[in-house]
Design a protein around this motif. Structure first.
Motif, PDB file in Angstrom:
ATOM      1  N   LEU A 150      50.855 -42.617 -37.851  1.00 48.46           N
ATOM      2  CA  LEU A 150      49.706 -42.185 -37.063  1.00 48.46           C
ATOM      3  C   LEU A 150      49.322 -43.302 -36.100  1.00 48.46           C
ATOM      4  O   LEU A 150      49.079 -44.432 -36.523  1.00 48.46           O
ATOM      5  N   MET A 151      49.274 -42.973 -34.821  1.00 49.67           N
ATOM      6  CA  MET A 151      48.755 -43.920 -33.840  1.00 49.67           C
ATOM      7  C   MET A 151      47.307 -43.506 -33.596  1.00 49.67           C
ATOM      8  O   MET A 151      47.024 -42.559 -32.846  1.00 49.67           O
ATOM      9  N   ALA A 152      46.386 -44.187 -34.282  1.00 49.60           N
ATOM     10  CA  ALA A 152      44.973 -43.790 -34.228  1.00 49.60           C
ATOM     11  C   ALA A 152      44.373 -44.206 -32.895  1.00 49.60           C
ATOM     12  O   ALA A 152      44.630 -45.313 -32.417  1.00 49.60           O
ATOM     13  N   PHE A 153      43.607 -43.301 -32.257  1.00 48.59           N
ATOM     14  CA  PHE A 153      43.018 -43.673 -30.966  1.00 48.59           C
ATOM     15  C   PHE A 153      41.519 -43.418 -30.845  1.00 48.59           C
ATOM     16  O   PHE A 153      40.912 -43.776 -29.850  1.00 48.59           O
ATOM     17  N   ASP A 154      40.905 -42.789 -31.845  1.00 48.01           N
ATOM     18  CA  ASP A 154      39.459 -42.597 -31.709  1.00 48.01           C
ATOM     19  C   ASP A 154      38.788 -42.491 -33.080  1.00 48.01           C
ATOM     20  O   ASP A 154      39.439 -42.122 -34.066  1.00 48.01           O
ATOM     21  N   LEU A 155      37.507 -42.805 -33.088  1.00 44.16           N
ATOM     22  CA  LEU A 155      36.726 -42.738 -34.323  1.00 44.16           C
ATOM     23  C   LEU A 155      35.427 -41.993 -34.022  1.00 44.16           C
ATOM     24  O   LEU A 155      34.723 -42.330 -33.072  1.00 44.16           O
ATOM     25  N   LEU A 156      35.136 -40.963 -34.820  1.00 46.71           N
ATOM     26  CA  LEU A 156      33.961 -40.133 -34.552  1.00 46.71           C
ATOM     27  C   LEU A 156      32.828 -40.383 -35.545  1.00 46.71           C
ATOM     28  O   LEU A 156      31.658 -40.125 -35.251  1.00 46.71           O
ATOM     29  N   TYR A 157      33.217 -40.853 -36.716  1.00 48.40           N
ATOM     30  CA  TYR A 157      32.238 -40.934 -37.813  1.00 48.40           C
ATOM     31  C   TYR A 157      32.693 -42.041 -38.747  1.00 48.40           C
ATOM     32  O   TYR A 157      33.892 -42.183 -38.999  1.00 48.40           O
ATOM     33  N   VAL A 158      31.768 -42.853 -39.195  1.00 47.43           N
ATOM     34  CA  VAL A 158      32.175 -43.896 -40.133  1.00 47.43           C
ATOM     35  C   VAL A 158      31.044 -44.226 -41.100  1.00 47.43           C
ATOM     36  O   VAL A 158      29.890 -44.373 -40.694  1.00 47.43           O
ATOM     37  N   ASP A 159      31.386 -44.292 -42.371  1.00 53.40           N
ATOM     38  CA  ASP A 159      30.436 -44.629 -43.442  1.00 53.40           C
ATOM     39  C   ASP A 159      29.059 -43.997 -43.259  1.00 53.40           C
ATOM     40  O   ASP A 159      28.036 -44.678 -43.161  1.00 53.40           O
ATOM     41  N   GLU A 192      40.789 -39.859 -35.128  1.00 52.04           N
ATOM     42  CA  GLU A 192      41.827 -39.056 -34.474  1.00 52.04           C
ATOM     43  C   GLU A 192      42.980 -39.933 -34.057  1.00 52.04           C
ATOM     44  O   GLU A 192      42.813 -41.118 -33.778  1.00 52.04           O
ATOM     45  N   GLY A 193      44.143 -39.304 -33.978  1.00 51.23           N
ATOM     46  CA  GLY A 193      45.318 -40.026 -33.524  1.00 51.23           C
ATOM     47  C   GLY A 193      46.466 -39.066 -33.322  1.00 51.23           C
ATOM     48  O   GLY A 193      46.305 -37.845 -33.480  1.00 51.23           O
ATOM     49  N   GLU A 194      47.595 -39.599 -32.955  1.00 49.45           N
ATOM     50  CA  GLU A 194      48.791 -38.790 -32.746  1.00 49.45           C
ATOM     51  C   GLU A 194      49.796 -39.183 -33.825  1.00 49.45           C
ATOM     52  O   GLU A 194      50.045 -40.390 -34.025  1.00 49.45           O
ATOM     53  N   ALA A 195      50.348 -38.195 -34.536  1.00 49.79           N
ATOM     54  CA  ALA A 195      51.341 -38.488 -35.571  1.00 49.79           C
ATOM     55  C   ALA A 195      52.741 -38.275 -35.011  1.00 49.79           C
ATOM     56  O   ALA A 195      53.033 -37.235 -34.426  1.00 49.79           O
ATOM     57  N   VAL A 249      46.755 -48.733 -34.907  1.00 49.04           N
ATOM     58  CA  VAL A 249      45.772 -48.382 -33.885  1.00 49.04           C
ATOM     59  C   VAL A 249      46.456 -48.460 -32.521  1.00 49.04           C
ATOM     60  O   VAL A 249      47.170 -49.429 -32.242  1.00 49.04           O
ATOM     61  N   ALA A 250      46.251 -47.437 -31.692  1.00 49.32           N
ATOM     62  CA  ALA A 250      46.860 -47.454 -30.350  1.00 49.32           C
ATOM     63  C   ALA A 250      46.272 -48.625 -29.566  1.00 49.32           C
ATOM     64  O   ALA A 250      45.055 -48.762 -29.466  1.00 49.32           O
TER      65      ALA A 250
END
Ligand code: ATP
Length: 601
Positions: free
Chosen positions: A355-364, A316-319, A392-393
């Motif tokens: 995109l200033m990405a600020f969170d990760l919910l799922y990876v590989d 997730e992030g803010e564009a 990345v924020a």
């Protein structure tokens, strides 16, 4: 006048009806829809849904939920019915043998093609199941290519020739978006609980599953087929948007430290919230209210393909739109320009997004929503190669209110909205608004430090200058998420231009209803009630106690209201009614003012 036409032609059909054992007849669903239509109390609505869901089989339950919400699938995968009023009229001509003029005249009398169909069709044979009707509507919706309109018209007229008049009313109302039942997701969830326990006790388990997959049809199917415990099996999946975590408010840096202690402070970027799902080269994006925005933001998708190392991921992030020459972000009004459906290519060149990405919910292949925020952020930073399109924020980890204050000032000076504080060990809680994330926004003098998002529930015709528009003020409500109700917080007549008022009236007249909608609670009576649908953003001076508004009202106590409210912008298309500011938030905002006043506003 609307009258029957006994000699209408029945048309030929090429669909075999296939009612099987457990399948519900469409006529049964229609009886329930009529019952729901006559209900003005939410509790009755929930109980009626409970009976409907109890009677449904596991094959029926998802189609029933989608149809009662005027859809053919989950909200994030909108399948447009592709049936407008002109097509409905043409299908009625074909199905009934009446002339176009007759149909139009009847429509003028009834104002609803559903009623026109009911008047004209007097077949009494109930042939079709819910699934039959659902499949047929889906077939119509997905028809494309040459001669689409003719094909759709023929399919719809075929369908109309196989239903009773009462069924036909709903066969047309559903795709035309005229059910006007206003059944929100919480009411569906409570209805599901009622179908088993006769009360709403199972809502938390149902809601958890819904927050994770955003598809009530899928949740209901698992619930019906395998029971409540099986809902635990529903997990975060790439491609299914996760309902987004939201922030509470703070009034100061000290307030943040008191609540969180040592925490991460990030800038609060003012753009579009994006949840991005990546599976190999396939990248999809969803907005704050889980609408797909992939086509609109192709530049970000391209950045993700190039800059994100993971094979599968949900982040997730803010564009925000930025100026490639200076590297600075544009104000929100400029970023807004990217929210359109045409000239997409040209817009990506004119206003590129970052995109200033600020969170990760799922990876590989791994759901990491259960890990702490600090860990997730660290993993996020490790899988992104920062460049123009995706960054990345950054954050500052501190427990010093002075440092937070300084970060805040810098953010404001840099043209940003404020800051976001995040609890370091917090899980990603899908669909929850709590103090794991806290927003501190710049405050305007004489204004509340935050805006309020309200849902329009009615309008007043207006006297004075705006009488010529036939609309002078809106009755606006906030959302009581505990009870799934809309309670009023403001009568608002300031903020729209002379061009916007008539537009607003036209939009509202399309969703007007002749009685107070079931989920609305109000003391004030507008001239016209409308279905709670449109969200507007309001600025106000403060929140006061008010006997004429129902937000936060308990017993004979006064409710809460906005003092000197004014609209900012027009409709907030990124929010559904249930995403409006909640009563709980209004109470928090009131508490933060530290004073109590009674207004007669
Ligand atoms: P909400 O989304 O909480 O209902 P809202 O839409 O009015 O409220 P704000 O109150 O301005 O938005 O703040 C929340 C939004 O801020 C998030 O939904 C997200 O889009 C945005 N945001 C900006 N920067 C960040 C960040 N660093 N971390 C999380 N969210 C951020």
């Amino acid at each position: 006048m609307c009258e029957d036409h006994p000699e209408r032609s029945r048309g030929v059909t090429h669909h075999a009806s296939r009612i099987t054992g457990g399948m519900m007849r469409f006529s049964k669903l229609v009886d329930y829809l009529a019952e729901l239509e006559a209900t003005t109390k939410r509790l009755e609505m929930t109980a009626t849904l409970g009976r409907l869901f109890k009677e449904a089989s596991e094959e029926d339950i998802a189609p029933i939920i989608y149809l009662t919400q005027e859809r053919l699938g989950p909200a994030f995968e909108p399948i447009d019915f592709g049936i407008g009023e002109a097509l409905a009229a043409e299908a009625l001509v074909k199905a009934t043998g009446k002339s176009k003029e007759d149909i139009k005249k009847l429509y003028k009398d009834c104002g609803d093609y559903g009623l026109v169909a009911e008047k004209l069709i007097n077949d009494k044979t109930k042939r079709l199941s819910v699934v039959d009707v659902f499949d047929r509507l889906k077939e119509i919706a997905t028809t494309s290519g040459e001669g689409t309109v003719e094909k759709k018209t023929r399919l719809l007229s075929d369908l109309l020739t196989q239903v009773t008049g009462h069924e036909a009313r709903y066969v047309l109302r559903i795709p035309l978006g005229r059910l006007r039942l206003g059944i929100g997701d919480p009411t569906v969830m409570e209805g599901l609980s009622w179908s088993v326990t006769g009360d709403k006790t199972l809502r938390p388990q149902i809601e958890r599953a819904y927050n994770v997959c955003s598809d009530l049809g899928q949740v209901a199917h698992v619930f019906k087929a395998e029971g409540v415990d099986a809902l635990k099996k529903i997990k975060v999946q790439v491609g299914n948007p996760v309902r987004m975590a939201l922030a509470e408010r703070a009034k100061s840096a000290e307030d943040i430290v008191t609540r969180l202690g040592k925490c991460a402070i990030e800038s609060k970027f003012d753009g579009f919230r994006c949840q991005i799902h990546k599976k190999g080269n396939d990248v999809r994006m969803f907005s704050r209210n889980l609408e797909e925005t992939t086509a609109m933001f192709s530049d970000i998708a391209e950045g993700i393909r190039k800059q994100l190392k993971a094979k599968t991921a949900i982040l997730e992030g803010e564009a925000l739109a930025y100026d490639p020459d200076t590297g600075e972000f544009h104000p929100f009004q400029v970023t807004m320009q990217r929210k359109r459906k045409y000239d997409l290519e040209a817009m990506t060149v004119k206003y590129p997004l970052r995109l200033m990405a600020f969170d990760l919910l799922y990876v590989d292949g791994k759901d990491i929503t259960g890990e702490g925020y600090a860990k997730r952020h660290e993993t996020l930073a490790s899988i992104i190669t920062p460049d123009d399109k995706v960054q990345v924020a950054q954050h500052l980890v501190t427990q010093d209110a002075k440092e937070i204050e300084k970060y805040f000032m810098e953010a404001i000076t840099g043209g940003l909205e404020g800051i976001m504080a995040k609890r370091l060990d917090s899980k990603y809680q899908a669909g929850a608004r709590n103090y794991n994330w806290i927003k501190l926004k710049r405050s305007y003098q004489g204004h509340l430090s935050d805006t309020v998002d309200g849902v329009i529930v009615g309008y007043l015709r207006g006297r004075g200058m705006r009488a010529r528009f036939g609309i002078g003020a809106l009755l606006v409500a906030v959302y009581d998420d505990k009870q799934d109700k809309f309670t009023t917080v403001a009568k608002i007549g300031t903020g729209f231009s002379d061009v916007e008022w008539p537009q607003m009236r036209e939009m509202l007249d399309k969703i007007s209803v002749d009685h107070k909608p079931a989920r609305v609670e109000a003391v004030m009576q507008p001239d016209v009630w409308v279905e709670p649908k449109y969200v507007i953003e309001m600025q106000a001076d403060e929140i006061t106690r008010s006997p004429i508004h129902t937000a936060g009202k308990v017993g004979d106590e006064p409710g809460y209201a906005l003092r000197f409210p004014r609209v900012i912008g027009f409709i907030r298309t990124d929010k559904k009614p249930e995403d409006a500011t909640t009563v709980k938030e209004i109470l928090t905002m009131f508490g933060k003012q530290g004073k109590s006043k009674v207004s007669e506003q």
